[in-house]
Scaffold this motif. Structure first.
Motif, short mmCIF file in Angstrom:
data_model
loop_
_atom_site.label_atom_id
_atom_site.label_comp_id
_atom_site.label_asym_id
_atom_site.label_seq_id
_atom_site.Cartn_x
_atom_site.Cartn_y
_atom_site.Cartn_z
N GLY A 91 3.98 -40.33 -72.03
CA GLY A 91 3.05 -41.48 -71.74
C GLY A 91 1.97 -41.19 -70.94
O GLY A 91 0.87 -41.77 -70.71
N ALA A 92 1.78 -39.66 -70.58
CA ALA A 92 0.37 -39.24 -69.77
C ALA A 92 0.41 -37.74 -70.41
O ALA A 92 1.35 -36.89 -70.74
N ALA A 93 -1.04 -37.36 -70.46
CA ALA A 93 -1.33 -36.06 -70.81
C ALA A 93 -2.40 -35.43 -69.81
O ALA A 93 -3.15 -36.38 -69.44
N LEU A 94 -2.56 -34.05 -69.57
CA LEU A 94 -3.58 -33.62 -68.78
C LEU A 94 -4.08 -32.43 -69.65
O LEU A 94 -3.26 -31.44 -70.01
N ARG A 95 -5.31 -32.62 -70.11
CA ARG A 95 -6.09 -31.73 -70.83
C ARG A 95 -6.84 -30.72 -70.34
O ARG A 95 -7.88 -31.29 -69.43
N VAL A 96 -6.37 -29.37 -70.38
CA VAL A 96 -7.39 -28.35 -69.74
C VAL A 96 -8.03 -27.50 -70.91
O VAL A 96 -7.47 -26.72 -71.51
N ALA A 97 -9.24 -27.64 -70.55
CA ALA A 97 -10.33 -26.70 -71.41
C ALA A 97 -10.48 -25.51 -70.82
O ALA A 97 -11.01 -25.46 -69.77
N VAL A 98 -10.32 -24.34 -71.70
CA VAL A 98 -10.65 -22.93 -71.23
C VAL A 98 -11.67 -22.42 -72.17
O VAL A 98 -11.78 -22.85 -73.45
N ARG A 99 -12.52 -21.39 -71.95
CA ARG A 99 -13.10 -20.71 -72.79
C ARG A 99 -12.51 -20.41 -74.19
O ARG A 99 -13.55 -20.67 -75.18
N TRP A 100 -11.60 -20.16 -74.20
CA TRP A 100 -11.00 -19.59 -75.35
C TRP A 100 -10.02 -20.62 -76.11
O TRP A 100 -9.05 -20.28 -76.92
N GLY A 101 -9.67 -21.58 -75.30
CA GLY A 101 -8.70 -22.83 -76.00
C GLY A 101 -8.62 -24.18 -75.17
O GLY A 101 -9.51 -24.43 -74.42
N GLU A 102 -7.27 -24.60 -75.38
CA GLU A 102 -7.08 -25.90 -74.71
C GLU A 102 -5.48 -25.76 -74.46
O GLU A 102 -4.82 -25.60 -74.96
N LEU A 103 -5.18 -26.21 -72.99
CA LEU A 103 -3.95 -26.40 -72.84
C LEU A 103 -3.52 -27.80 -72.62
O LEU A 103 -4.57 -28.51 -71.84
N LEU A 160 2.09 -32.33 -70.77
CA LEU A 160 2.60 -33.64 -71.17
C LEU A 160 3.76 -34.05 -70.14
O LEU A 160 4.62 -33.46 -69.67
N ARG A 161 3.61 -35.61 -70.03
CA ARG A 161 4.87 -36.24 -69.18
C ARG A 161 5.55 -37.47 -69.80
O ARG A 161 4.65 -38.01 -70.90
N GLY A 162 6.56 -37.50 -69.70
CA GLY A 162 7.33 -38.67 -70.20
C GLY A 162 6.82 -39.87 -69.67
O GLY A 162 5.85 -40.10 -68.60
N HIS A 163 7.23 -41.06 -70.26
CA HIS A 163 7.02 -42.53 -69.50
C HIS A 163 7.16 -42.59 -68.26
O HIS A 163 8.16 -42.13 -67.43
N GLY A 164 6.17 -43.25 -67.58
CA GLY A 164 6.22 -43.56 -65.93
C GLY A 164 6.37 -42.38 -65.11
O GLY A 164 6.27 -42.69 -63.88
N ARG A 165 5.64 -41.22 -65.84
CA ARG A 165 5.30 -40.10 -64.80
C ARG A 165 3.73 -39.73 -65.28
O ARG A 165 3.69 -38.80 -65.91
N SER A 166 2.86 -40.19 -64.51
CA SER A 166 1.72 -39.70 -64.78
C SER A 166 1.19 -38.77 -63.94
O SER A 166 1.86 -38.43 -63.01
N PHE A 167 0.05 -38.10 -64.36
CA PHE A 167 -0.66 -37.03 -63.22
C PHE A 167 -1.52 -37.52 -62.48
O PHE A 167 -2.34 -38.71 -62.63
N THR A 168 -1.24 -36.89 -61.37
CA THR A 168 -2.19 -37.44 -59.99
C THR A 168 -3.79 -36.65 -60.22
O THR A 168 -3.79 -35.73 -60.91
N THR A 169 -4.77 -37.03 -59.19
CA THR A 169 -5.97 -36.47 -59.26
C THR A 169 -5.81 -35.03 -58.48
O THR A 169 -6.35 -34.31 -58.82
N ALA A 170 -4.68 -35.12 -57.66
CA ALA A 170 -4.38 -33.71 -56.99
C ALA A 170 -4.00 -32.85 -57.67
O ALA A 170 -4.14 -31.58 -57.67
N GLU A 171 -3.10 -33.15 -58.82
CA GLU A 171 -2.68 -32.19 -59.94
C GLU A 171 -3.66 -31.75 -60.65
O GLU A 171 -3.98 -30.72 -60.96
N SER A 172 -4.54 -32.70 -61.01
CA SER A 172 -5.79 -32.32 -61.82
C SER A 172 -6.63 -31.19 -61.00
O SER A 172 -7.05 -30.30 -61.63
N ALA A 173 -6.68 -31.32 -59.60
CA ALA A 173 -7.51 -30.67 -59.01
C ALA A 173 -6.81 -29.22 -58.88
O ALA A 173 -7.47 -28.13 -59.08
N ALA A 174 -5.42 -29.29 -58.87
CA ALA A 174 -4.85 -27.98 -58.55
C ALA A 174 -4.86 -27.15 -60.02
O ALA A 174 -5.03 -25.90 -60.19
N VAL A 175 -4.94 -27.86 -61.12
CA VAL A 175 -5.11 -27.23 -62.55
C VAL A 175 -6.41 -26.69 -62.65
O VAL A 175 -6.70 -25.58 -63.02
N GLU A 176 -7.44 -27.28 -62.21
CA GLU A 176 -8.95 -26.90 -62.31
C GLU A 176 -9.09 -25.62 -61.70
O GLU A 176 -9.97 -24.83 -61.95
#
Length: 312
Positions: free
Chosen positions: A104-116, A119-135
């Motif tokens: 139900g949710a994805a967090l896409r991370v662009a790096v110079r050499w590719g992309e990560l 994925l999470r199942g239904h009802g489990r979204s990624f948070t803004t804090a998690e986005s900042a942690a991955v950044e």
């Protein structure tokens, strides 16, 4: 995310598992995809995945990306949240295909050499804090993906007949030669021979596309082109060892070869000795030798012979 040079390439699956485990300490996820990109053309050049999208979702994602242009989501930053509570959402076809796969949710991370993609199942979204942690991990992630290639010396090019694959408008492999099937089996852990060429197939529906793929036994070049002007026609993909002027731009990008060093290599590929290279480029023989030493250090080879063998 540092690792000593061992001279032996880990597998793409091992790279993906390592990155997933390390990122998972800050951002737990149910599945992931790690895509390496040709640094010159932007076409996919390796793929690792675990509990990820099925074929239908992958196809819809490629169609959506092609329709929206070259990765517009990367413009505001390297991390993008996608899901019911995010400001950006996939189109209905992609959401439906993701839902069918249990996501139900994805967090896409662009790096110079590719992309990560996490994925999470239904009802489990990624948070803004998690986005900042991955950044905060983008730079070490990019370094680890690059070192997957550059921790390894250039292997001698093993010239062999090209393999050919034909993919129809429904993303089905309709024709493939034995050498092509063998190459694709070595490039995927999913068992689906279309996975290593799915991205380049869709890019080729817009324009002829090239990708250079690092493998434990040397580099491969994939050329993809459609058979007719209409975008819904077949795409023919040729798979063969990458060498010479085809390989050099990608190697230069991955290994950090400078423009001056690349010019030296181009002259060497023509068979010119060092003194003649110096005269042609209006350099001293000492400067040319210094460039060669730097190139050897970066590519983990020990001589001009090894360098040229690795570039074919």
């Amino acid at each position: 995310m540092s690792a000593a040079h061992t001279g032996v390439m880990s597998t793409v699956a091992e790279l993906g598992a390592e990155i997933s485990e390390r990122v998972g300490r800050w951002v737990p996820h149910d599945g992931y995809l790690l895509v390496g990109l040709d640094p010159v053309t932007g076409a996919g050049c390796f793929l690792a995945e675990e509990n990820a999208y099925g074929p239908s979702a992958k196809r819809e994602l490629e169609i959506e990306e092609a329709a929206s242009g070259p990765s517009p989501w990367r413009t505001p930053g390297p991390v993008l949240r996608l899901g019911p509570d995010a400001t950006v959402r996939h189109g209905p076809q992609v959401r439906s295909a993701m839902a069918a796969d249990g996501f139900g949710a994805a967090l896409r991370v662009a790096v110079r050499w590719g992309e990560l993609v996490l994925l999470r199942g239904h009802g489990r979204s990624f948070t803004t804090a998690e986005s900042a942690a991955v950044e905060r991990l983008v730079t070490p992630l990019a370094d680890r993906v690059r070192r997957f290639v550059t921790d390894n010396p250039l292997h001698p090019v093993h010239h062999s007949p090209p393999g050919v694959v034909v993919v129809n408008s429904a993303d089905e492999i309709t024709t493939s030669t034995p050498s092509a099937r063998a190459a694709l089996r070595a490039l995927t852990s999913s068992g689906n021979l279309l996975d290593p060429i799915r991205n380049i197939t869709h890019l080729a529906r817009q324009a002829p596309t090239l990708s250079r793929l690092p493998t434990p036994t040397g580099w491969l070049a994939l050329h993809a082109e459609r058979t007719a002007p209409a975008p819904d026609t077949d795409v023919v993909i040729t798979i063969q060892p990458a060498a010479g002027t085809v390989l050099l731009p990608a190697v230069a990008a991955w290994y950090g070869i400078t423009p001056a060093e690349r010019t030296i290599i181009e002259q060497a590929l023509q068979g010119l000795p060092g003194k003649q290279i110096a005269r042609r480029l209006h350099l001293s023989p000492h400067t040319v030798n210094d460039h060669f030493k730097s190139i050897y250090r970066k590519t983990h080879v020990h001589s001009r012979e090894e360098l040229l063998a690795g570039l074919g």
